[in-house]
Design a protein around this motif. Structure first.
Motif, mmCIF file in Angstrom:
data_model
loop_
_atom_site.group_PDB
_atom_site.id
_atom_site.type_symbol
_atom_site.label_atom_id
_atom_site.label_comp_id
_atom_site.label_asym_id
_atom_site.label_seq_id
_atom_site.Cartn_x
_atom_site.Cartn_y
_atom_site.Cartn_z
ATOM 1 N N VAL A 61 0.840 -1.198 0.000
ATOM 2 C CA VAL A 61 0.000 0.000 0.000
ATOM 3 C C VAL A 61 0.875 1.247 0.000
ATOM 4 C CG1 VAL A 61 -1.891 -1.166 1.198
ATOM 5 C CG2 VAL A 61 -0.175 0.065 2.520
ATOM 6 N N GLU A 62 0.296 2.365 -0.434
ATOM 7 C CA GLU A 62 1.023 3.623 -0.481
ATOM 8 C C GLU A 62 1.115 4.247 0.913
ATOM 9 O OE1 GLU A 62 2.435 4.809 -3.214
ATOM 10 O OE2 GLU A 62 1.682 3.151 -4.450
ATOM 11 N N GLY A 63 2.036 5.201 1.058
ATOM 12 C CA GLY A 63 2.120 5.972 2.283
ATOM 13 C C GLY A 63 3.057 5.372 3.307
ATOM 14 N N ALA A 64 3.308 6.175 4.337
ATOM 15 C CA ALA A 64 4.211 5.793 5.419
ATOM 16 C C ALA A 64 3.419 5.378 6.653
ATOM 17 C CB ALA A 64 5.134 6.963 5.763
ATOM 18 N N ILE A 65 4.096 4.736 7.578
ATOM 19 C CA ILE A 65 3.446 4.327 8.831
ATOM 20 C C ILE A 65 2.787 5.522 9.516
ATOM 21 C CG2 ILE A 65 3.923 3.527 11.196
ATOM 22 C CD1 ILE A 65 3.779 1.247 9.218
ATOM 23 N N HIS A 66 3.475 6.672 9.518
ATOM 24 C CA HIS A 66 2.929 7.829 10.241
ATOM 25 C C HIS A 66 1.748 8.485 9.517
ATOM 26 C CE1 HIS A 66 6.254 9.716 7.781
ATOM 27 N NE2 HIS A 66 5.215 10.443 7.404
ATOM 28 N N ASP A 67 1.368 7.954 8.348
ATOM 29 C CA ASP A 67 0.191 8.469 7.643
ATOM 30 C C ASP A 67 -1.093 7.781 8.090
ATOM 31 O OD1 ASP A 67 1.666 10.246 6.019
ATOM 32 O OD2 ASP A 67 2.098 8.647 4.571
ATOM 33 N N TYR A 68 -0.972 6.741 8.904
ATOM 34 C CA TYR A 68 -2.128 5.935 9.283
ATOM 35 C C TYR A 68 -2.249 5.825 10.804
ATOM 36 C CZ TYR A 68 -1.829 4.343 4.416
ATOM 37 O OH TYR A 68 -1.769 4.283 3.048
ATOM 38 N N THR A 69 -3.486 5.725 11.273
ATOM 39 C CA THR A 69 -3.707 5.433 12.686
ATOM 40 C C THR A 69 -3.375 3.963 12.944
ATOM 41 O OG1 THR A 69 -6.004 4.729 12.399
ATOM 42 C CG2 THR A 69 -5.594 7.105 12.748
ATOM 43 N N PHE A 70 -3.191 3.623 14.202
ATOM 44 C CA PHE A 70 -2.918 2.227 14.523
ATOM 45 C C PHE A 70 -4.100 1.347 14.143
ATOM 46 C CE2 PHE A 70 -2.858 -1.300 17.724
ATOM 47 C CZ PHE A 70 -1.839 -2.011 17.101
ATOM 48 N N SER A 71 -5.321 1.858 14.302
ATOM 49 C CA SER A 71 -6.505 1.093 13.914
ATOM 50 C C SER A 71 -6.459 0.753 12.424
ATOM 51 C CB SER A 71 -7.774 1.881 14.232
ATOM 52 O OG SER A 71 -8.929 1.157 13.847
ATOM 53 N N GLU A 72 -6.026 1.702 11.616
ATOM 54 C CA GLU A 72 -5.904 1.448 10.180
ATOM 55 C C GLU A 72 -4.772 0.473 9.888
ATOM 56 O OE1 GLU A 72 -7.468 5.705 8.357
ATOM 57 O OE2 GLU A 72 -5.419 5.568 9.162
ATOM 58 N N LEU A 73 -3.653 0.631 10.575
ATOM 59 C CA LEU A 73 -2.504 -0.247 10.346
ATOM 60 C C LEU A 73 -2.823 -1.700 10.693
ATOM 61 C CD1 LEU A 73 0.398 1.959 11.770
ATOM 62 C CD2 LEU A 73 -0.061 1.456 9.366
ATOM 63 N N LYS A 74 -3.659 -1.903 11.695
ATOM 64 C CA LYS A 74 -4.001 -3.262 12.117
ATOM 65 C C LYS A 74 -4.695 -4.055 11.017
ATOM 66 C CE LYS A 74 -6.243 -2.391 15.943
ATOM 67 N NZ LYS A 74 -7.001 -2.670 17.203
ATOM 68 N N ALA A 75 -5.270 -3.351 10.055
ATOM 69 C CA ALA A 75 -5.977 -4.026 8.972
ATOM 70 C C ALA A 75 -5.053 -4.389 7.809
ATOM 71 C CB ALA A 75 -7.112 -3.142 8.461
ATOM 72 N N PHE A 76 -3.831 -3.878 7.825
ATOM 73 C CA PHE A 76 -2.892 -4.138 6.732
ATOM 74 C C PHE A 76 -2.410 -5.588 6.753
ATOM 75 C CE2 PHE A 76 -1.082 0.438 6.070
ATOM 76 C CZ PHE A 76 -2.356 0.888 5.787
ATOM 77 N N ASN A 77 -2.191 -6.138 5.563
ATOM 78 C CA ASN A 77 -1.512 -7.417 5.439
ATOM 79 C C ASN A 77 -0.012 -7.151 5.407
ATOM 80 O OD1 ASN A 77 -3.896 -8.979 5.174
ATOM 81 N ND2 ASN A 77 -4.028 -8.454 3.013
ATOM 82 N N VAL A 78 0.690 -7.533 6.453
ATOM 83 C CA VAL A 78 2.141 -7.348 6.488
ATOM 84 C C VAL A 78 2.743 -8.661 6.001
ATOM 85 C CG1 VAL A 78 4.091 -6.585 7.872
ATOM 86 C CG2 VAL A 78 1.787 -5.835 8.474
ATOM 87 N N SER A 79 2.737 -8.825 4.683
ATOM 88 C CA SER A 79 3.023 -10.134 4.107
ATOM 89 C C SER A 79 4.254 -10.163 3.212
ATOM 90 C CB SER A 79 1.812 -10.612 3.297
ATOM 91 O OG SER A 79 1.502 -9.680 2.266
#
Length: 243
Positions: A61-79
């Motif tokens: 996905v686009e963007g940096a970690i600091h562009d997203y809330t933790f709630s949003e990051l939790k939905a990411f596939n870190v694959s």
């Protein structure tokens, strides 16, 4: 036979998506006594395990970690899809708090917690330390704070008594005035920039090098004074030294 202490660099990153609970658990299960991981802050300042300046390589996905809330990051596939395809498509972002919960169950493991420069640039040293250091309290005797930012390590020394490790790319930087002021318990440097021969010494610091997947090379630098070797292939390297 004596050999260098091996550090699981971002967990067992050769076989699992790096900087995730899955990779770190696998490293410990393989026998790692030392693990290194990186910390960034979400937009709402939740510490998470992540290395890159953007989310493309690990999450697609686009963007940096600091562009997203933790709630949003939790939905990411870190694959790490380019490396592993869809094998770990349901692997999720690991929070520092979640990682600490696990590490507290394996007291034989020491963790090197790298404060990333991107988090410092985005949020400032004080904010980063305020968010990270309290979370490490349950594993206080197991944690070492490391960073390329010597200023952040000096601030950590002022705020806490965690051991610290200075990270730098070039062997000559060990004599940097700020590093000399810091008097770090550890120094981490690039194995590729080490002198080709002679003893390797860093005053009173333990010397660690990154990144190495060659047992013979690791043994060579160990014989010359290196204490710890970071590797993405922790299980393979441990097996090589057990032969």
């Amino acid at each position: 036979m004596a050999h260098p202490q091996l550090v699981a660099h971002r967990g067992y990153a050769f076989r699992y998506p790096e900087n995730t609970l899955l990779a770190i658990q696998a490293a410990v299960e393989a026998g790692a006594k030392y693990v290194e991981f990186d910390v960034l802050l979400s937009s709402d300042k939740v510490p998470v395990l992540f290395h890159d300046r953007d989310c493309q390589r690990m999450c697609g996905v686009e963007g940096a970690i600091h562009d997203y809330t933790f709630s949003e990051l939790k939905a990411f596939n870190v694959s790490e899809p380019e490396k592993f395809g869809t094998e770990y498509v349901n692997n999720r972002m690991t929070s520092l708090a979640g990682l600490v919960d696990y590490i507290s169950t394996v007291p034989q493991v020491t963790v090197f917690v790298e404060l990333k420069r991107q988090a410092i640039e985005e949020h400032g040293i004080d904010t980063l330390l305020d968010k990270v250091l309290p979370l490490l309290t349950p594993i206080k005797k197991q944690a070492v704070i490391i960073s390329y930012s010597i200023e952040s390590l000096l601030a950590s020394q002022q705020h806490s008594d965690y051991p610290v490790g200075a990270v730098f790319d070039f062997w000559s930087e060990r004599n940097n005035e700020l590093i000399q002021k810091l008097k770090p318990q550890y120094m981490f440097t690039d194995i590729h920039d080490l002198p080709k021969e002679g003893r390797l010494e860093c005053a009173a610091s333990q010397l660690a090098v990154y990144e190495c997947i060659d047992p013979q090379w690791a043994d060579d630098v160990y014989q010359r004074g290196v204490n710890l070797v970071e590797t993405f292939q922790i299980a393979e390297m441990l097996a090589a030294f057990q032969k």
